[in-house]
Design a protein around this motif. Structure first.
Motif, short mmCIF file in Angstrom:
data_model
loop_
_atom_site.label_atom_id
_atom_site.label_comp_id
_atom_site.label_asym_id
_atom_site.label_seq_id
_atom_site.Cartn_x
_atom_site.Cartn_y
_atom_site.Cartn_z
N VAL A 165 -42.32 10.29 35.77
CA VAL A 165 -42.71 11.13 34.63
C VAL A 165 -43.46 10.26 33.63
O VAL A 165 -43.01 9.15 33.31
N LYS A 166 -44.57 10.78 33.15
CA LYS A 166 -45.21 10.15 32.00
C LYS A 166 -44.68 10.94 30.83
O LYS A 166 -44.96 12.15 30.72
N ASN A 167 -43.90 10.31 29.99
CA ASN A 167 -43.23 11.06 28.94
C ASN A 167 -43.78 10.82 27.55
O ASN A 167 -43.60 9.76 26.97
N SER A 168 -44.40 11.84 27.01
CA SER A 168 -44.97 11.73 25.67
C SER A 168 -44.18 12.51 24.62
O SER A 168 -44.63 12.65 23.49
N SER A 169 -43.00 12.99 24.99
CA SER A 169 -42.17 13.66 23.97
C SER A 169 -41.68 12.57 23.01
O SER A 169 -41.59 11.40 23.38
N ASP A 193 -47.37 5.77 21.81
CA ASP A 193 -47.68 4.35 21.67
C ASP A 193 -46.97 3.73 20.47
O ASP A 193 -46.70 2.53 20.45
N GLU A 194 -46.68 4.58 19.48
CA GLU A 194 -46.03 4.10 18.26
C GLU A 194 -44.60 3.63 18.51
O GLU A 194 -44.00 2.97 17.66
N GLN A 195 -44.02 4.00 19.65
CA GLN A 195 -42.65 3.56 19.94
C GLN A 195 -42.56 3.00 21.36
O GLN A 195 -41.56 3.20 22.05
N GLY A 209 -50.98 4.99 27.69
CA GLY A 209 -51.21 5.37 26.30
C GLY A 209 -52.66 5.51 25.91
O GLY A 209 -53.55 4.84 26.46
N GLY A 210 -52.87 6.37 24.93
CA GLY A 210 -54.21 6.68 24.46
C GLY A 210 -54.81 5.59 23.59
O GLY A 210 -56.03 5.49 23.48
N THR A 211 -53.96 4.77 22.96
CA THR A 211 -54.53 3.73 22.09
C THR A 211 -54.57 2.36 22.76
O THR A 211 -55.08 1.41 22.18
C1 MN9 Z 1 -49.79 13.34 21.69
C2 MN9 Z 1 -50.60 12.30 22.39
O1 MN9 Z 1 -51.79 12.42 22.53
N1 MN9 Z 1 -49.95 11.27 22.86
C3 MN9 Z 1 -50.60 10.20 23.56
C4 MN9 Z 1 -50.09 10.11 24.95
O2 MN9 Z 1 -48.93 10.07 25.19
C5 MN9 Z 1 -50.39 8.88 22.85
O3 MN9 Z 1 -50.93 7.83 23.60
C6 MN9 Z 1 -51.04 8.93 21.49
O4 MN9 Z 1 -52.43 9.06 21.65
C7 MN9 Z 1 -50.75 7.72 20.65
O5 MN9 Z 1 -49.38 7.52 20.61
C8 MN9 Z 1 -51.34 7.84 19.26
O6 MN9 Z 1 -50.65 8.80 18.49
#
Ligand code: MN9
Ligand code: PYR
Length: 305
Positions: A165-169, A193-195, A209-211
């Protein structure tokens, strides 16, 4: 038993690469993929949110993946996000991805209509069973409106192809819960990415992650710190990362356009974002500048530790 090691590490979500007219640029796709190969990331996650997949046609998404594979196929792990609005298009994308030799498929739940869980399952199983590839569930309730339940997780895990699972919750405990209830060894990728550090501590095997793509070195360093048990360093890096993310998110324009402008300063031009994503404004230029310098400072910091 499947070998899941190839998924464990830092996997940037690949950005959409356009030319100056806003068309997909195969050349820029290859350049960006090669840039990440040289940075030493574990793999790439292609065609997800960061790839602006929902604003691209099936043919464009295929073109992106073809160019990624041309540049780095066989040299790193490639996960192809293939979910499209219809099951039909998702199957086309899944088969195409398999023909190119990617490592795994990933998919969000169906978008727009809030469908019942049996329909979500059917959507995932249809694209998965069209191939022999590993399959990764993408849980991102903030954008899809559906939060993966333990019941559906268990049903999906009964399929041998489902490996994680790729979990973004946002709740970090979800990482632990998914591992706890999967009924087999799975990979869980940290989403927010913040955590990242918190997710790793709670059992995430790495992250998508997106960043990451704008500062891959920092996430690689943070991941190494976790692996070496250097928690203070890991925390310091996470704080630097978060300050950069919060700065980038303070722009009026979309985060992806901010990151593309920063990448340009780092020597990689992949164009802008596709509308309706708002482009950065003149005022946002200062935020781009500041974020870029914060990244440079953090890069200098990791040289010293
Ligand atoms: C909601 C969303 O787009 N989450 C991304 C994927 O999980 C993250 O990688 C965010 O881009 C990143 O945490 C910046 O808020
Ligand atoms: C951020 C992310 O994982 C995505 O682009 O889907």
């Amino acid at each position: 038993m499947k070998n899941l090691d190839k998924y464990k590490g830092i996997i940037p979500a690949f950005y959409a690469c356009y030319d100056e007219a806003g068309n997909i640029s195969g050349e820029r796709v290859q350049e960006l993929a090669t840039y990440y190969l040289n940075k030493g990331v574990k793999g790439l996650y292609v065609g997800g949110s960061s790839g602006e997949c929902i604003y691209q046609t099936v043919e464009e998404r295929q073109e992106v993946l073809e160019n990624v594979m041309k540049a780095v196929g066989g040299k790193m792990t490639i996960i192809a996000h293939v979910a499209a609005p219809s099951t039909r298009d998702s199957i086309i994308l899944a088969k195409h991805a398999e023909s190119l030799g990617v490592d795994a498929l990933a998919a969000i739940p169906p978008i727009y209509f809030g469908l019942p869980e049996f329909a979500i399952k059917d959507y995932w199983v249809s694209m998965m069973e069209a191939t022999n590839l590993d399959f990764i569930i993408y849980n991102i309730p903030q954008t899809t409106g559906y939060a993966l339940s333990i019941e559906l997780l268990k049903e999906m895990m009964a399929y041998d192809q489902v490996i994680g699972v790729k979990n973004s919750s946002m709740p970090v405990q979800d990482i632990y819960l998914f591992k706890r209830h999967a009924g087999k060894d799975i990979v869980v990728f940290n989403g927010p990415d913040e955590q990242f550090i918190a997710g790793r501590i709670m059992g995430a095997d790495g992250g998508i992650g997106g960043t990451y793509g704008v500062m891959p070195e920092l996430f690689i360093a943070a991941n190494n710190a976790i692996e070496n048990g250097e928690l203070e360093l890991a925390k310091n890096l996470q704080i630097k990362i978060d300050d950069i993310i919060f700065k980038m998110l303070s722009a009026k324009g979309n985060l992806y356009d901010v990151m593309k402008a920063i990448l340009k300063k780092r020597g990689i031009n992949i164009g802008s974002v596709r509308q309706p994503l708002p482009k950065i404004t003149i005022e946002d230029r200062l935020i781009v500048e500041e974020s870029y310098h914060m990244i440079q400072d953090a890069l200098n910091y990791i040289e010293t530790v």
